[in-house]
Design a protein around this motif. Structure first.
Motif, PDB file in Angstrom:
ATOM      1  N   ASP A  76      46.051 -15.026  20.060  1.00 39.27           N
ATOM      2  CA  ASP A  76      45.699 -13.957  21.094  1.00 39.27           C
ATOM      3  C   ASP A  76      44.337 -13.692  21.596  1.00 39.27           C
ATOM      4  O   ASP A  76      43.617 -14.831  21.282  1.00 39.27           O
ATOM      5  CB  ASP A  76      45.796 -12.629  19.734  1.00 39.27           C
ATOM      6  CG  ASP A  76      44.774 -12.836  18.940  1.00 39.27           C
ATOM      7  OD1 ASP A  76      43.511 -12.781  19.415  1.00 39.27           O
ATOM      8  OD2 ASP A  76      45.066 -12.798  17.484  1.00 39.27           O
ATOM      9  N   MET A  77      44.271 -12.756  22.494  1.00 42.30           N
ATOM     10  CA  MET A  77      42.957 -12.805  23.287  1.00 42.30           C
ATOM     11  C   MET A  77      42.169 -11.972  22.585  1.00 42.30           C
ATOM     12  O   MET A  77      41.176 -11.265  23.374  1.00 42.30           O
ATOM     13  CB  MET A  77      43.432 -12.454  24.698  1.00 42.30           C
ATOM     14  CG  MET A  77      44.092 -13.712  25.486  1.00 42.30           C
ATOM     15  SD  MET A  77      43.875 -13.103  27.539  1.00 42.30           S
ATOM     16  CE  MET A  77      42.469 -13.919  27.878  1.00 42.30           C
ATOM     17  N   GLY A  78      41.892 -11.991  21.490  1.00 42.47           N
ATOM     18  CA  GLY A  78      41.030 -11.063  20.650  1.00 42.47           C
ATOM     19  C   GLY A  78      39.569 -11.187  21.217  1.00 42.47           C
ATOM     20  O   GLY A  78      38.829 -10.193  21.557  1.00 42.47           O
ATOM     21  N   GLY A  81      38.685  -9.213  24.093  1.00 38.48           N
ATOM     22  CA  GLY A  81      38.948  -7.826  24.044  1.00 38.48           C
ATOM     23  C   GLY A  81      40.383  -7.430  24.148  1.00 38.48           C
ATOM     24  O   GLY A  81      40.634  -6.319  24.261  1.00 38.48           O
ATOM     25  N   MET A  82      41.331  -8.363  24.011  1.00 35.98           N
ATOM     26  CA  MET A  82      42.754  -8.167  24.462  1.00 35.98           C
ATOM     27  C   MET A  82      43.410  -8.584  22.907  1.00 35.98           C
ATOM     28  O   MET A  82      44.341  -9.450  22.985  1.00 35.98           O
ATOM     29  CB  MET A  82      43.386  -8.569  25.383  1.00 35.98           C
ATOM     30  CG  MET A  82      42.595  -8.177  26.942  1.00 35.98           C
ATOM     31  SD  MET A  82      43.170  -9.039  28.464  1.00 35.98           S
ATOM     32  CE  MET A  82      41.969 -10.050  28.709  1.00 35.98           C
ATOM     33  N   GLU A  83      43.212  -7.939  21.823  1.00 46.55           N
ATOM     34  CA  GLU A  83      43.824  -8.294  20.606  1.00 46.55           C
ATOM     35  C   GLU A  83      45.317  -8.356  20.662  1.00 46.55           C
ATOM     36  O   GLU A  83      45.961  -9.096  20.108  1.00 46.55           O
ATOM     37  CB  GLU A  83      43.279  -7.382  19.419  1.00 46.55           C
ATOM     38  CG  GLU A  83      41.910  -7.420  18.969  1.00 46.55           C
ATOM     39  CD  GLU A  83      40.956  -6.923  20.154  1.00 46.55           C
ATOM     40  OE1 GLU A  83      41.519  -6.074  20.873  1.00 46.55           O
ATOM     41  OE2 GLU A  83      39.787  -6.824  19.966  1.00 46.55           O
ATOM     42  N   THR A  84      46.063  -7.356  21.446  1.00 46.33           N
ATOM     43  CA  THR A  84      47.418  -7.304  21.532  1.00 46.33           C
ATOM     44  C   THR A  84      48.160  -8.431  22.322  1.00 46.33           C
ATOM     45  O   THR A  84      49.240  -8.426  22.547  1.00 46.33           O
ATOM     46  CB  THR A  84      47.827  -5.866  21.992  1.00 46.33           C
ATOM     47  OG1 THR A  84      47.128  -5.604  23.155  1.00 46.33           O
ATOM     48  CG2 THR A  84      47.049  -4.687  21.028  1.00 46.33           C
ATOM     49  N   MET A  85      47.284  -9.021  23.309  1.00 46.08           N
ATOM     50  CA  MET A  85      48.029 -10.001  24.000  1.00 46.08           C
ATOM     51  C   MET A  85      48.223 -11.386  23.179  1.00 46.08           C
ATOM     52  O   MET A  85      47.133 -11.941  22.729  1.00 46.08           O
ATOM     53  CB  MET A  85      47.161 -10.292  25.127  1.00 46.08           C
ATOM     54  CG  MET A  85      47.834 -11.176  26.376  1.00 46.08           C
ATOM     55  SD  MET A  85      46.688 -11.641  27.746  1.00 46.08           S
ATOM     56  CE  MET A  85      47.214 -10.323  28.760  1.00 46.08           C
ATOM     57  N   THR A  86      49.400 -11.783  22.965  1.00 49.90           N
ATOM     58  CA  THR A  86      49.512 -12.661  22.075  1.00 49.90           C
ATOM     59  C   THR A  86      50.228 -14.093  22.900  1.00 49.90           C
ATOM     60  O   THR A  86      50.500 -13.798  24.231  1.00 49.90           O
ATOM     61  CB  THR A  86      50.570 -12.456  20.948  1.00 49.90           C
ATOM     62  OG1 THR A  86      51.792 -12.087  21.440  1.00 49.90           O
ATOM     63  CG2 THR A  86      49.763 -11.432  19.920  1.00 49.90           C
ATOM     64  N   GLY A 106      49.545 -16.256  28.467  1.00 50.98           N
ATOM     65  CA  GLY A 106      50.047 -15.391  29.755  1.00 50.98           C
ATOM     66  C   GLY A 106      48.751 -15.235  30.675  1.00 50.98           C
ATOM     67  O   GLY A 106      49.246 -14.848  31.873  1.00 50.98           O
ATOM     68  N   MET A 107      47.618 -15.651  30.531  1.00 54.28           N
ATOM     69  CA  MET A 107      46.519 -15.529  31.435  1.00 54.28           C
ATOM     70  C   MET A 107      45.587 -16.759  30.905  1.00 54.28           C
ATOM     71  O   MET A 107      45.338 -16.909  29.774  1.00 54.28           O
ATOM     72  CB  MET A 107      46.043 -14.161  31.683  1.00 54.28           C
ATOM     73  CG  MET A 107      45.357 -13.570  30.460  1.00 54.28           C
ATOM     74  SD  MET A 107      45.200 -11.797  30.605  1.00 54.28           S
ATOM     75  CE  MET A 107      43.344 -12.208  31.475  1.00 54.28           C
ATOM     76  N   ALA A 108      44.541 -16.844  31.979  1.00 56.12           N
ATOM     77  CA  ALA A 108      43.442 -17.616  31.582  1.00 56.12           C
ATOM     78  C   ALA A 108      42.294 -16.749  30.987  1.00 56.12           C
ATOM     79  O   ALA A 108      42.237 -15.793  31.133  1.00 56.12           O
ATOM     80  CB  ALA A 108      42.940 -18.398  32.852  1.00 56.12           C
TER      81      ALA A 108
HETATM   82 CU   LIG Z   1      44.675 -11.176  28.337  1.00 59.58          CU
END
Ligand SMILES: [Cu+2]
Length: 136
Positions: A76-78, A81-86, A106-108
């Motif tokens: 994830d992107m924790g 600051g993006m904990e919900t992006m897995t 999903g993103m760099a």
């Molecule tokens: Cu992200």
């Protein structure tokens, strides 16, 4: 027969005991007592996905553990600051103590790879996280 001095070895043992006993792992470690996961090199791009390589280190002697079974891996992107992006993670066959994971981000950016492992002779599951800068 000469008198064997026993004191030097006893002193050496005491020092070893102090060195081992006095070791206190940092609170940031996911497995408080014995192990930590470590990123190996930079993640490599493979068909628009990233290969993350990690090692499992036994802290007390700094050696890498080659026979762990990593049964859980999530990303994830924790760290950004993006904990919900897995992202989907696929474990690749381990090689000589290097555990590899194919991540499709999903993103760099900086991603966290969360791992859970079983190590021979250890009752508890070893958990840890490595952060990796992934490209897209
Ligand atoms: Cu992200």
């Amino acid at each position: 027969m000469p008198h064997e001095p026993v004191l030097p070895s006893a002193v050496a043992l005491a020092f070893v005991a102090i060195a081992l006993g006095g070791f206190s792992p940092s609170p940031a470690l996911a497995t408080p007592q014995d192990y930590r996961f470590e990123l190996v090199g930079k993640p490599q791009l493979l068909a628009k996905k990233d290969v993350i390589q990690v090692r499992l280190i036994r802290i007390v002697d700094g050696k890498s553990v080659a026979n762990a079974v990593i049964f859980e891996s999530t990303a994830d992107m924790g760290p950004a600051g993006m904990e919900t992006m897995t992202a989907p993670v696929k474990a690749l066959p381990p090689k000589a103590g290097i555990y590899s994971f194919l991540v499709d981000p999903g993103m760099a950016g900086v991603w966290a790879l969360h791992l859970a492992a079983k190590v021979q002779g250890e009752q508890e599951t070893i958990r840890g996280t490595v952060n990796a800068d992934l490209v897209k």
